[in-house]
Enzyme design. Structure first.
Site, PDB file in Angstrom:
ATOM      1  N   LYS A   1      25.958  -5.056  -1.496  1.00  0.00           N
ATOM      2  CA  LYS A   1      27.428  -5.026  -1.536  1.00  0.00           C
ATOM      3  C   LYS A   1      28.011  -4.330  -0.325  1.00  0.00           C
ATOM      4  O   LYS A   1      29.209  -4.125  -0.229  1.00  0.00           O
ATOM      5  CB  LYS A   1      27.896  -4.281  -2.801  1.00  0.00           C
ATOM      6  CG  LYS A   1      27.427  -4.900  -4.095  1.00  0.00           C
ATOM      7  CD  LYS A   1      27.966  -4.066  -5.264  1.00  0.00           C
ATOM      8  CE  LYS A   1      27.332  -4.497  -6.580  1.00  0.00           C
ATOM      9  NZ  LYS A   1      27.607  -3.531  -7.649  1.00  0.00           N
TER      10      LYS A   1
ATOM     11  N   ARG B   1      11.645   3.693   3.587  1.00  0.00           N
ATOM     12  CA  ARG B   1      11.190   2.741   4.618  1.00  0.00           C
ATOM     13  C   ARG B   1      12.385   1.890   4.992  1.00  0.00           C
ATOM     14  O   ARG B   1      13.119   1.412   4.122  1.00  0.00           O
ATOM     15  CB  ARG B   1      10.067   1.859   4.082  1.00  0.00           C
ATOM     16  CG  ARG B   1       9.757   0.697   5.035  1.00  0.00           C
ATOM     17  CD  ARG B   1       8.528  -0.070   4.658  1.00  0.00           C
ATOM     18  NE  ARG B   1       7.330   0.700   4.958  1.00  0.00           N
ATOM     19  CZ  ARG B   1       6.092   0.189   4.918  1.00  0.00           C
ATOM     20  NH1 ARG B   1       5.909  -1.076   4.598  1.00  0.00           N
ATOM     21  NH2 ARG B   1       5.049   0.934   5.193  1.00  0.00           N
TER      22      ARG B   1
ATOM     23  N   ARG C   1       0.804  -1.221   0.000  1.00  0.00           N
ATOM     24  CA  ARG C   1       0.000   0.000   0.000  1.00  0.00           C
ATOM     25  C   ARG C   1       0.833   1.266   0.000  1.00  0.00           C
ATOM     26  O   ARG C   1       0.607   2.185  -0.783  1.00  0.00           O
ATOM     27  CB  ARG C   1      -0.861   0.070   1.272  1.00  0.00           C
ATOM     28  CG  ARG C   1      -2.211  -0.468   1.173  1.00  0.00           C
ATOM     29  CD  ARG C   1      -2.622  -0.939   2.540  1.00  0.00           C
ATOM     30  NE  ARG C   1      -1.725  -2.022   2.904  1.00  0.00           N
ATOM     31  CZ  ARG C   1      -1.942  -3.278   2.557  1.00  0.00           C
ATOM     32  NH1 ARG C   1      -3.012  -3.604   1.912  1.00  0.00           N
ATOM     33  NH2 ARG C   1      -1.080  -4.221   2.865  1.00  0.00           N
ATOM     34  N   THR C   2       1.787   1.336   0.921  1.00  0.00           N
ATOM     35  CA  THR C   2       2.521   2.592   1.087  1.00  0.00           C
ATOM     36  C   THR C   2       3.282   2.909  -0.198  1.00  0.00           C
ATOM     37  O   THR C   2       3.207   4.015  -0.737  1.00  0.00           O
ATOM     38  CB  THR C   2       3.473   2.493   2.293  1.00  0.00           C
ATOM     39  OG1 THR C   2       2.695   2.150   3.434  1.00  0.00           O
ATOM     40  CG2 THR C   2       4.204   3.795   2.536  1.00  0.00           C
TER      41      THR C   2
ATOM     42  N   HIS D   1       5.446   6.199  11.462  1.00  0.00           N
ATOM     43  CA  HIS D   1       4.926   6.037  10.094  1.00  0.00           C
ATOM     44  C   HIS D   1       3.995   7.231   9.842  1.00  0.00           C
ATOM     45  O   HIS D   1       2.780   7.084   9.740  1.00  0.00           O
ATOM     46  CB  HIS D   1       4.182   4.702  10.012  1.00  0.00           C
ATOM     47  CG  HIS D   1       3.887   4.216   8.627  1.00  0.00           C
ATOM     48  ND1 HIS D   1       4.023   4.996   7.499  1.00  0.00           N
ATOM     49  CD2 HIS D   1       3.442   3.009   8.187  1.00  0.00           C
ATOM     50  CE1 HIS D   1       3.679   4.282   6.441  1.00  0.00           C
ATOM     51  NE2 HIS D   1       3.320   3.078   6.819  1.00  0.00           N
TER      52      HIS D   1
HETATM   53  C1  NCD Z   1       1.777  -0.875   8.296  1.00  0.00           C
HETATM   54  C2  NCD Z   1       3.288  -0.770   8.451  1.00  0.00           C
HETATM   55  O1  NCD Z   1       4.036  -1.076   7.499  1.00  0.00           O
HETATM   56  O2  NCD Z   1       3.686  -0.345   9.512  1.00  0.00           O
HETATM   57  N1  NCD Z   1       1.385  -1.105   6.970  1.00  0.00           N
HETATM   58  C3  NCD Z   1       1.134  -0.008   6.195  1.00  0.00           C
HETATM   59  O3  NCD Z   1       2.010   0.783   5.912  1.00  0.00           O
HETATM   60  N2  NCD Z   1      -0.137   0.193   5.832  1.00  0.00           N
HETATM   61  C4  NCD Z   1       1.131  -1.799   9.249  1.00  0.00           C
HETATM   62  C5  NCD Z   1       1.605  -3.237   9.318  1.00  0.00           C
HETATM   63  O4  NCD Z   1       2.511  -3.655   8.599  1.00  0.00           O
HETATM   64  O5  NCD Z   1       1.025  -3.965  10.140  1.00  0.00           O
END
Ligand code: NCD
Length: 309
Positions: A82, A103, A53-54, A131
Site C-alpha cells: 500500500k 532483508r 536458508r537465512t 550479509h
Molecule cells: C545468499 C544471499 O542471499 O546473498 N544466500 C544466502 O543467504 N545463503 C547467496 C545467494 O543468494 O547467492
C-alpha cells in the site's frame, strides 16, 4: 557484542568474531543449555526479498532458544504493497518484538532502518551490499575445516553483486588471510571494497580471471552464484552465465585438504558430483547457520538495546 545492531561485518573486530564463534561452538556442543533462555521473546522477520536458508535458520535458532517469531510474510501480502515506508514498517514491528531481522533489495536499507528502532536489528542481506550473519557462519565453517590462521582462500564467481563475498572479505581481513578473488573482469569486486581491504595492515589481496593459477595453493574455495536478479541487463547476465563452474575434474589440481564452500543456493557453479567428495562443506555450512544465529541472537537479546557493552 559491542553493538546493538548488526549491519555490516566491518563493525566487527577479530575479538568480536571469535567471541561469537566460540559461543556458537559451545551451543553446538550442548544446545540444551540455552533451550529456554528466551522463552518470552519474539523475533520479527522482515524479508523483502526471497530467502530459504537465512529465514528458516533464524526461525529455527529463535525457537531453539525457546522464543518465537512473527513474520511479515511476503511483500505482496503486507502493507508495503500500500506504499508504507520501511521506516514506518520497522517502527511498528519493533513494538511487537524484541529484535528484528531485515532483508531488503536496497543496499543500505538496514542501516537506515536501524536509525528508527531501539531493539537490535540484524541485516540479513541488503541488495549487493552486505550479509554479516552469513559471514559468521562462513567463518565458523572455515574455522572448523581449515582454521582461520594462515589461511589461503579463493573466492570465486560474482564478486561484484555477491553480498556474502563483500562481508566475508572484510571479516577475513581481521585474520590476515591470503585472499584470492577469481571472477570475470565484469564481475570483479567493487573498487571501494578492494581499496578498503588494501587499507588493512598486512592485507594480502590478489585478483585473477582464471582459477588454475591459484587452485593448488588454496585451503578453502568459496564459490558463489552469479546474482542474476541484480543485473541491470539480462544480456549482460547471459554473457557470464555458466562461467566459473567447478567439477571433480577441476578439483584434480587442488590439495586433498581443500574445503569447498558455497552460501547456497547454487545454480550450476558446483557440479553435484562434488557433493560426494571430501571437499564439499556447503551443506554443513548451511547447517552451521543455526548455532551461529543462536549465538548472535542470544548475545544481542541479552546485551542489545541497553547500550551496554
Ligand atoms: C545468499 C544471499 O542471499 O546473498 N544466500 C544466502 O543467504 N545463503 C547467496 C545467494 O543468494 O547467492
Amino acid at each position: 557484542m559491542r553493538h546493538d545492531h548488526l549491519i555490516t561485518s566491518k563493525q566487527l573486530s577479530r575479538a568480536d568474531i571469535e567471541r561469537v564463534l566460540d559461543y556458537a561452538a559451545e551451543i553446538d556442543a550442548d544446545p540444551s543449555a540455552v533451550a529456554d533462555r528466551h522463552a518470552d521473546k519474539l523475533l520479527g522477520l522482515l524479508f523483502f526479498e526471497p530467502s530459504t536458508r537465512t529465514k528458516m535458520s533464524f526461525e529455527t535458532a529463535m525457537k531453539r532458544l525457546g522464543g518465537d517469531v512473527v513474520d511479515m510474510g511476503s511483500v505482496e501480502s503486507s502493507s508495503v504493497k500500500k506504499g508504507e515506508t520501511l521506516a514506518d514498517t520497522v517502527r511498528v514491528i519493533e513494538g511487537y518484538t524484541d529484535a528484528l531481522v531485515l532483508r531488503h533489495p536496497k543496499q543500505g536499507a538496514p542501516a537506515m532502518a536501524s536509525e528508527f528502532v531501539d531493539v537490535p536489528l540484524l541485516n540479513a542481506g541488503d541488495g549487493a551490499g552486505h550479509h554479516p550473519t552469513q559471514t559468521m557462519l562462513d567463518l565458523y565453517t572455515i574455522r572448523e575445516n581449515a582454521g582461520l590462521d594462515d589461511l589461503t582462500i579463493g573466492i570465486m564467481g560474482d564478486l561484484k553483486y555477491g553480498r556474502t563475498v563483500h562481508s566475508l572479505a572484510y571479516a577475513l581481513s581481521n585474520f590476515d588471510a591470503r585472499q584470492h578473488f577469481i571472477s570475470p573482469e565484469s564481475l570483479q569486486l567493487p573498487r571501494e571494497v578492494v581499496y578498503d581491504l588494501h587499507q588493512q595492515e598486512g592485507a594480502q589481496v590478489r585478483e585473477h580471471e582464471a582459477i588454475d593459477e591459484v587452485l593448488p595453493s588454496l585451503d578453502v574455495l568459496y564459490v558463489t552464484r552469479i546474482q542474476r536478479e541484480r543485473f541491470p541487463d539480462e544480456n549482460e547476465y547471459q554473457q557470464v552465465a555458466g562461467e566459473y563452474q567447478i567439477d571433480v575434474d577441476t578439483l584434480e589440481a587442488a590439495s586433498d585438504d581443500l574445503t569447498v564452500m558455497h552460501p547456497l543456493p547454487r545454480v550450476d557453479e558446483i557440479a553435484p558430483e562434488v557433493d560426494e567428495t571430501d571437499h564439499a562443506a556447503y551443506f554443513e555450512q548451511a547447517h552451521n547457520g543455526v548455532p551461529v544465529r543462536m549465538a548472535l541472537l542470544d548475545l544481542l537479546l541479552r546485551e542489545g538495546g541497553d547500550g551496554d557493552e
